[in-house]
Design an enzyme around this catalytic site. Structure first.
Site, PDB file in Angstrom:
ATOM      1  N   VAL A 109      -1.395  55.870  62.017  1.00 20.52           N
ATOM      2  CA  VAL A 109      -1.888  54.856  63.026  1.00 20.52           C
ATOM      3  C   VAL A 109      -1.251  54.402  63.999  1.00 20.52           C
ATOM      4  CG1 VAL A 109      -3.042  52.807  62.966  1.00 20.52           C
ATOM      5  CG2 VAL A 109      -3.519  54.130  61.163  1.00 20.52           C
ATOM      6  N   ALA A 139      10.225  50.305  63.905  1.00 19.28           N
ATOM      7  CA  ALA A 139      10.979  50.531  62.628  1.00 19.28           C
ATOM      8  C   ALA A 139      10.114  51.637  61.948  1.00 19.28           C
ATOM      9  CB  ALA A 139      11.129  49.212  61.964  1.00 19.28           C
ATOM     10  N   LYS A 193      -5.803  46.018  54.949  1.00 20.48           N
ATOM     11  CA  LYS A 193      -6.915  45.238  54.570  1.00 20.48           C
ATOM     12  C   LYS A 193      -6.544  44.662  53.060  1.00 20.48           C
ATOM     13  CE  LYS A 193      -7.610  49.758  53.798  1.00 20.48           C
ATOM     14  NZ  LYS A 193      -7.416  50.997  54.757  1.00 20.48           N
ATOM     15  N   GLY A 251     -12.222  50.863  60.756  1.00 23.72           N
ATOM     16  CA  GLY A 251     -11.319  51.699  61.591  1.00 23.72           C
ATOM     17  C   GLY A 251     -11.559  51.317  63.090  1.00 23.72           C
ATOM     18  N   ILE A 263     -14.588  50.913  64.488  1.00 25.01           N
ATOM     19  CA  ILE A 263     -15.795  50.155  64.668  1.00 25.01           C
ATOM     20  C   ILE A 263     -15.507  48.748  65.280  1.00 25.01           C
ATOM     21  CG2 ILE A 263     -18.028  49.486  63.968  1.00 25.01           C
ATOM     22  CD1 ILE A 263     -18.000  51.723  61.896  1.00 25.01           C
ATOM     23  N   LYS A 322     -12.573  45.648  52.240  1.00 20.48           N
ATOM     24  CA  LYS A 322     -13.138  45.414  53.494  1.00 20.48           C
ATOM     25  C   LYS A 322     -14.179  44.519  53.420  1.00 20.48           C
ATOM     26  CE  LYS A 322     -11.508  49.916  54.867  1.00 20.48           C
ATOM     27  NZ  LYS A 322     -11.968  51.538  54.626  1.00 20.48           N
TER      28      LYS A 322
HETATM   29  N1  HSE Z   1      -9.476  55.655  53.037  1.00 22.16           N
HETATM   30  C1  HSE Z   1     -10.230  54.908  53.804  1.00 22.16           C
HETATM   31  C2  HSE Z   1     -11.729  55.637  53.778  1.00 22.16           C
HETATM   32  C3  HSE Z   1      -9.877  54.842  55.271  1.00 22.16           C
HETATM   33  O1  HSE Z   1     -11.684  56.629  53.241  1.00 22.16           O
HETATM   34  O2  HSE Z   1     -12.443  55.097  54.330  1.00 22.16           O
HETATM   35  C4  HSE Z   1      -8.893  53.622  55.494  1.00 22.16           C
HETATM   36  O3  HSE Z   1      -9.554  52.652  55.124  1.00 22.16           O
END
Ligand code: HSE
Length: 436
Positions: free
Chosen positions: A14, A43, A105, A134, A136, A205
């Site tokens: 990311v 870092a 999260k 992600g 959205i 989430k």
């Molecule tokens: N591992 C997560 C997924 C992605 O499969 O959606 C990052 O939140």
């Protein structure tokens, strides 16, 4: 005007996406933000690798605290993950007066109350669009776009790994174990796939979405979490015959007595758009009183989709950091002194409908006994499917779809049916949501 200066804690998938998109679209982003946004410090423990990504103009250090201590840094982006050092560094960054952007999260779902309180006290922003689904912009939609509404419920496919596994199981008739290996090889699964397949990632989430949808504190510890490890290919097939698909959903609903907060496999009518979200894609449905039902779809993971969310937060902070903290969008959408104390309901109080699969002896009267138990419990049947017993078989599968009932009643009915000598194996129960 001097560009906003950003320090990245961690430059993995990311972080490198964020650096790349900021560089590629810098002019466009500056036109929107009103000011340049520049990563000036990174870092990472792997200094050589980090340098190869960011080049000579960015200072690379192996100690995240050097970024936090730098008075020129305006925003710290935490991309380390987990609850350990990441929590410490986020709290230290807040204490140092930095705004924080995070994709973490797990950290916010578990420690959000403490982190948001610290940020509120210090008058800094903690932004977390990248933490849910992600690329959205679902946090923005819930917190701002739907702000006129009383939100009733939300339901989302918010873990790409499990959605990929379920799609492959359905399309190719493969077992859970085989597809998991494929998902790991493709790099979809989290470092520890347990968080994906056991529903924990989705629960983190949905906990965050629930908090901003209903204005309740983040309460991951009260979420009901059930993953997909016990799902069998035959249930996917039977569901299909009845006009449903099985998805791992994160669901949160407002009820008069409390908030439902749950993650579990769920039958969804095949005709719903969300039932047709396949592979590693994510989608979230939100039902609200003024707008009705809305659906948000897109990539829930990956370098640039997640970077898109991180940078949206950087732009928001750039626009708002000079505003009086009281005039900014509250972290959890509702003003901190106006949070609701509506409790998170225990799973036994959740009302939903069910798919049941019973392996039964192929004898007269079996169906009557089973339906009798459901009738006594006041559980209404919606549909019944009986597999024809194969050549020489003395047992068969009985599939029952029920109408809504409270989970505690269903638990009792299942326990009673399980006692029947004609029920030959543990009963499979999968919850069902019509989402209409
Ligand atoms: N591992 C997560 C997924 C992605 O499969 O959606 C990052 O939140």
């Amino acid at each position: 005007m001097k560009p906003i200066q950003v320090g990245l804690l961690g430059i993995g998938t990311v972080g490198s996406g964020t650096f790349e998109v900021l560089k590629r679209n810098q002019e466009e982003i500056q036109r929107r933000a009103g000011r340049g946004i520049q990563v000036t410090m990174v870092a990472d423990l792997d200094v050589a690798r980090a340098k190869s990504i960011v080049g000579a103009n960015v200072q690379v250090v192996d100690d995240a605290r050097k970024i936090i201590a730098n008075p020129d840094i305006d925003i710290v982006v935490e991309l380390i993950g987990g609850y350990g050092i990441a929590k410490q560094l986020v709290l230290e960054a807040i204490e140092a007066g930095k705004h924080v952007v995070t994709a973490n999260k797990a950290l916010l779902a578990v420690h959000g109350t403490e982190i948001f309180a610290a940020a509120h006290k210090k008058g800094v922003m903690v932004a977390f669009e990248a933490a849910v689904a992600g690329g959205i912009p679902i946090i923005k939609a819930l917190r701002e776009g739907l702000t006129a509404n009383r939100i009733q419920w939300l339901a989302g496919i918010i873990n790409g790994t499990t959605n990929f596994i379920l799609s492959e199981m359905r399309d190719k008739g493969l077992t859970f174990g085989d597809v998991l290996k494929q998902a790991q090889a493709l790099g979809y699964a989290e470092a520890d796939p347990t968080f994906d397949i056991e529903g924990v990632d989705a629960a983190h989430k949905v906990t965050l979405m629930s908090a901003i949808a209903f204005g309740v504190p983040v309460q991951f510890d009260k979420a009901y979490v059930e993953g997909i490890t016990k799902l069998e290919a035959q249930d996917i097939k039977y569901a299909e015959q009845l006009g449903y698909r099985i998805k791992l959903l994160g669901i949160s609903k407002r009820t008069p007595t409390g908030i439902e907060l749950r993650v579990h496999p769920c039958l969804v009518p095949a005709k719903r758009l969300i039932a047709n979200v396949e592979g590693a894609m994510n989608a979230v449905m939100v039902n609200a009183d003024a707008v009705g039902t809305t659906l948000y779809y897109g990539k829930g993971a990956g370098s640039e989709p997640t970077a898109s969310a991180v940078i949206a937060d950087l732009v928001d902070i750039t626009r708002l950091h000079t505003a009086d903290p009281l005039n900014r969008v509250p972290h959890l959408a509702f003003q901190p002194d106006a949070m609701s104390s509506l409790p998170i309901l225990p799973m036994v109080q959740v009302v939903t409908s069910y798919y049941l699969r019973l392996r039964v002896a192929d004898q007269a009267g079996v169906l009557a006994k089973v339906t009798g138990i459901l009738a006594n419990a006041d559980i209404s049947i919606d549909a019944v499917l009986q597999r024809e017993a194969g050549e020489g078989e003395s047992h068969t599968d009985l599939i029952i779809l029920t109408h809504d009932c409270v989970e505690s009643k269903m638990n009792e009915a299942i326990a009673e049916m399980q006692q029947l000598s004609t029920v030959l194996a543990p009963i499979t129960r999968i919850r069902k949501e019509e989402l209409n």
